[in-house]
Design a protein around this motif. Structure first.
Motif, PDB file in Angstrom:
ATOM      1  N   CYS A   9     -11.856   7.296  -8.037  1.00  0.00           N
ATOM      2  CA  CYS A   9     -10.947   7.377  -6.881  1.00  0.00           C
ATOM      3  C   CYS A   9      -9.863   8.430  -7.118  1.00  0.00           C
ATOM      4  N   HIS A  51      -5.437  -0.268  -5.939  1.00  0.00           N
ATOM      5  CA  HIS A  51      -6.555   0.293  -5.169  1.00  0.00           C
ATOM      6  C   HIS A  51      -7.110  -0.721  -4.171  1.00  0.00           C
ATOM      7  N   HIS A 103      -8.922   4.990  -0.558  1.00  0.00           N
ATOM      8  CA  HIS A 103      -7.801   4.285  -1.195  1.00  0.00           C
ATOM      9  C   HIS A 103      -6.729   4.285  -0.107  1.00  0.00           C
TER      10      HIS A 103
HETATM   11 ZN    ZN Z   1      -7.888   4.215  -5.706  1.00  0.00          ZN
END
Ligand code: ZN
Ligand code: AMP
Length: 119
Positions: A9, A51, A103
């Motif tokens: 991410c 997250h 995210h």
């Molecule tokens: Zn993330």
């Protein structure tokens, strides 16, 4: 586990410092940084450090962090002197609505006229 950093991410990497960003504000639960491809004179992203893939899942799991993101969006707007002229806070949700980073993040946009309805 829900909320844990995800290795793939981009925004988790900004939270950890692995990817650099122009950070304008930080709290224990949030980071605010300038969008790399700004769509307005002020374009700042406010993200939770935890997250979650989108705003709704963040809100379901962590109401406090959700409130922190919204409060920080307002603080960014005040710091950027957008609170008198007006600004927009946007959570794109799903690829059909333009979400490209999964995210949760609030776009804070201002410094120019903002049409309604948005495209
Ligand atoms: Zn993330
Ligand atoms: P969205 O399309 O709503 O998922 O928003 C993702 C935003 O992240 C876009 O406006 C991108 O320009 C922005 N973005 C992508 N990579 C970076 C980066 N490394 N630093 C800052 N903003 C980024």
């Amino acid at each position: 586990m829900a909320g844990e950093p995800q290795a793939d991410c981009l925004f988790c990497k900004i939270v950890s410092g692995e990817v650099p960003a122009t950070v304008v504000r930080e709290t224990d639960t949030t980071v605010a940084f300038r969008d790399i491809n700004p769509q307005a004179p002020t374009h700042v992203l406010v993200i939770p450090k935890a997250h979650y893939p989108d705003a709704a899942s963040l809100a379901a799991a962590d109401p406090r962090a959700t409130a922190d993101v919204l409060r920080e969006a307002g603080s960014v707007a005040a710091e950027e002197k957008l609170d008198e002229t007006g600004y927009r806070v946007v959570f794109n949700t799903g690829s059909g609505a333009g979400q490209t980073v999964f995210h949760a993040h609030a776009h804070v946009l201002g410094g120019r006229g903002l049409n309604w309805p948005p495209g």
